[in-house]
Design a protein around this motif. Structure first.
Motif, PDB file in Angstrom:
ATOM      1  N   ASP A  21      35.686  22.712  35.721  1.00  0.00           N
ATOM      2  CA  ASP A  21      37.040  22.782  35.178  1.00  0.00           C
ATOM      3  C   ASP A  21      37.064  22.101  33.816  1.00  0.00           C
ATOM      4  O   ASP A  21      36.487  21.021  33.646  1.00  0.00           O
ATOM      5  N   ALA A  23      39.572  21.470  30.027  1.00  0.00           N
ATOM      6  CA  ALA A  23      40.881  21.529  29.366  1.00  0.00           C
ATOM      7  C   ALA A  23      40.649  21.597  27.871  1.00  0.00           C
ATOM      8  O   ALA A  23      39.721  20.975  27.342  1.00  0.00           O
ATOM      9  N   GLN A  36      45.838  18.505  25.665  1.00  0.00           N
ATOM     10  CA  GLN A  36      44.984  19.524  26.268  1.00  0.00           C
ATOM     11  C   GLN A  36      45.727  20.216  27.400  1.00  0.00           C
ATOM     12  O   GLN A  36      45.560  19.902  28.568  1.00  0.00           O
ATOM     13  N   GLN A  39      44.146  24.900  30.594  1.00  0.00           N
ATOM     14  CA  GLN A  39      43.153  24.557  31.601  1.00  0.00           C
ATOM     15  C   GLN A  39      42.438  25.809  32.093  1.00  0.00           C
ATOM     16  O   GLN A  39      43.074  26.821  32.376  1.00  0.00           O
ATOM     17  N   LYS A  56      43.206  28.758  34.655  1.00  0.00           N
ATOM     18  CA  LYS A  56      43.629  28.134  35.912  1.00  0.00           C
ATOM     19  C   LYS A  56      45.109  28.350  36.187  1.00  0.00           C
ATOM     20  O   LYS A  56      45.522  28.430  37.337  1.00  0.00           O
TER      21      LYS A  56
END
Length: 70
Positions: A21, A23, A36, A39, A56
């Motif tokens: 993951d 950002a 940020q 995502q 996301k």
């Protein structure tokens, strides 16, 4: 039309992948203040490094490996 039913990385065919993951900043004020707010989940091939980014925020909970491997 020929259907390609191969599974694995589209660049090298490897089935060894991982996800991470991340950002990122946007543009304008968010970039200036290092906010940020974008995502993503990155799925990458451990063999050749080919990567795909998945937003996301628009994810429906699907397994991103299914998208990566077709």
């Amino acid at each position: 039309m020929v259907m390609d039913n191969r599974k694995g990385c589209i660049k090298c065919g490897s089935t060894d992948a991982d996800k991470k993951d991340v950002a990122m900043t946007g543009t304008g004020l968010s970039k200036m203040f290092d906010v940020q707010n974008n995502q993503f989940t990155v799925v990458f091939c451990k063999h050749c490094g080919y990567s795909e980014f998945y937003n996301k925020n628009s994810s429906t909970g699907s397994n991103v490996f299914d998208f990566f491997f077709g």
